[in-house]
Design a protein around this motif. Structure first.
Motif, PDB file in Angstrom:
ATOM      1  N   TYR A 121     -27.813  68.795  63.547  1.00  0.00           N
ATOM      2  CA  TYR A 121     -26.581  69.310  64.170  1.00  0.00           C
ATOM      3  C   TYR A 121     -25.363  68.910  63.333  1.00  0.00           C
ATOM      4  N   LYS A 122     -25.375  67.655  62.869  1.00  0.00           N
ATOM      5  CA  LYS A 122     -24.246  67.151  62.077  1.00  0.00           C
ATOM      6  C   LYS A 122     -24.115  67.949  60.780  1.00  0.00           C
ATOM      7  N   SER A 155     -23.079  71.737  61.587  1.00  0.00           N
ATOM      8  CA  SER A 155     -21.707  71.901  62.078  1.00  0.00           C
ATOM      9  C   SER A 155     -20.672  71.496  61.026  1.00  0.00           C
ATOM     10  N   GLU A 156     -20.919  70.387  60.335  1.00  0.00           N
ATOM     11  CA  GLU A 156     -19.949  69.956  59.315  1.00  0.00           C
ATOM     12  C   GLU A 156     -19.898  70.956  58.165  1.00  0.00           C
TER      13      GLU A 156
END
Lengths: 115, 359
Positions: free
Chosen positions: B207-208, B211-212
């Motif tokens: 997810y990190k 999204s980043e």
């Protein structure tokens, strides 16, 4: 004289979003800036100790965490005060509270070096 | 007519044999010359013998790979992909993927973005393709990525329903949904019965990274002097999990990191007096801002995109931007970086992460 209540817990997943992302409000509706301004700062104004419950979701981006917590250093809070008044917990991911402390430490150092 | 003598027939026979041998040797030499030029890669052939009537047939190279170690191959692939638009401008084209034997996600994303641009400029009918007769595995990869459906303008079905390695695309308009892709990867690639805390660590990493990475592209890749509508700030993304690593590749067709560096102050001095090419500018943007909080100097949140590698147990980052390539390696905590100049520009940025899955 300090008339603040004793403590409060903010559950990020329940009270804010289980999919927070982004640094600034322009990034999306659940950004770190919005969490800081709408939940965290009002809680710190009212309560002496604020506990952040992070366990409800595993979906945290570094931009969100950085803006939400180390961003407080731009709002008149010091690293020492934050360490004393804010606590963090994630049942499955201890790396997340560690990351928050690291972002705060790094940004605090950067601000000190700039002075 | 005079009947040929046996001697005459024998002479003709010898002549034909010699000519055939000469032709074969000459063909072999030409083939060798071509392969030397492309480091053993079968070059693209431009022929009208196969394909659809009324279209220029373009055969893909045998390898579609943007490799860090081979500048010639990289530049060759970039030029092949970019030449498609020039060809489509003159006549409708037909790509033949039958001789493709290897490809990587970075080149597939670049190809996908180029196909989208061709379709937007010259219409969806301007480009078609075939995989018939090709390598079975490559056929599966191309179909599984959705690129065949895109090029042939067949119905783009739900990527979660049958595509092995989907290429998805989006733009900066509207609310973001990073959860669907994260959950898809977790459900597709992670074995059942994995401990809850391990699953949580993998979920957090995926997810990190997604999204980043996507936010960085939307915020910084297209920033420039002119205002670009949000729905024109496009990106393409491909991702999968294999061998204990999470792979994420993002592509945009923005102005590129070297063109995004500020035109005043330190960067202008560096540009004028020290750095001559895109590779050096990217390397400087990455290394000089690695420790800075406000690292959006390179058009990307240069610190954010490197942090994913630095925070991973091991992995690497490969970044192509215009005519420069930058690589960051994390070998069990030891961080090393390098860069080089490409011979051809990709006119945009591709970032490829390989991150070790947490245990």
């Amino acid at each position: 004289m300090n008339t603040k209540d004793q403590n409060i817990t903010i559950d990020v997943a329940k009270e804010f979003s289980d999919t927070p992302y982004g640094r600034f409000s322009a990034d999306g509706p659940f950004s770190g800036e919005r969490f800081r301004n709408e939940l965290l700062i009002p809680a710190l104004d009212k309560y002496e100790l604020v506990h952040i419950e992070l366990s409800g979701t595993n979906k945290y981006g570094s931009s969100f965490l950085d803006a939400a917590f180390s961003g407080l250093l731009d709002c008149g809070f010091t690293e020492e005060e934050m360490n004393r008044r804010i606590s963090y917990k994630h049942d499955l991911l201890p790396s997340i509270p560690e990351a928050i402390h690291s972002y705060i430490k790094k940004y605090s150092k950067l601000k000190t070096d700039k002075k | 007519m005079k009947k040929p003598t046996n001697n005459c027939l024998e002479y003709q026979d010898i002549t034909i044999q010699k000519r055939t041998k000469r032709n074969l040797v000459s063909k072999e030499k030409a083939k060798k010359r071509r392969r030397n030029k492309t480091h053993g890669i079968k070059p693209s052939l431009h022929t009208n013998k196969i394909g659809m009537p009324g279209r220029t047939s373009v055969a893909s190279p045998s390898h579609l790979q943007l490799s860090y170690d081979n500048n010639d191959l990289c530049s060759y692939i970039i030029l092949w992909i970019r030449a498609l638009k020039e060809k489509a401008a003159k006549k409708r084209i037909y790509i033949d993927f039958s001789q493709l034997v290897e490809c990587d996600l970075a080149s597939l994303l670049l190809l996908t973005s180029e196909v989208r641009q061709i379709q937007e400029e010259y219409g969806k009918d301007s480009i078609r393709c075939t995989v018939t007769g090709g390598n079975t595995f490559m056929t599966k990869v191309l179909k599984g990525s959705g690129i065949i459906s895109l090029i042939n303008d067949t119905k783009l079905h739900d990527w979660m329903n049958g595509w092995d390695m989907p290429i998805i695309h989006g733009d900066a308009s509207g609310e973001k949904d990073f959860t669907t892709l994260t959950d898809y990867l977790l459900n597709t690639y992670l074995p059942d019965g994995i401990p809850e805390d391990e699953r949580a660590r993998v979920e957090n990493l995926i997810y990190k990274a997604i999204s980043e990475g996507i936010l960085n592209v939307e915020q910084h890749a297209y920033d420039g002097s002119e205002k670009i509508p949000l729905d024109r700030k496009k990106w393409w993304c491909a991702t999968f999990i294999f061998g204990g690593y999470f792979y994420l590749v993002l592509c945009d067709r923005g102005i590129g990191i070297p063109n995004h560096l500020p035109k005043s102050g330190l960067w202008e001095k560096l540009r004028k007096h020290i750095f001559n090419d895109d590779a050096q500018m990217i390397h400087a943007a990455m290394t000089l801002t690695r420790t800075s909080r406000d690292s959006f100097v390179g058009g990307y949140g240069t610190k954010d995109i490197q942090d994913l590698v630095a925070e991973s147990e091991s992995g690497n980052l490969l970044l192509f931007s215009n005519k420069g390539v930058y690589r960051l390696d994390n070998n069990d905590g030891e961080i090393k970086s390098s860069s080089y100049k490409l011979k051809a520009s990709i006119d945009g940025t591709i970032i490829s992460w390989k991150l070790a899955l947490p245990k």
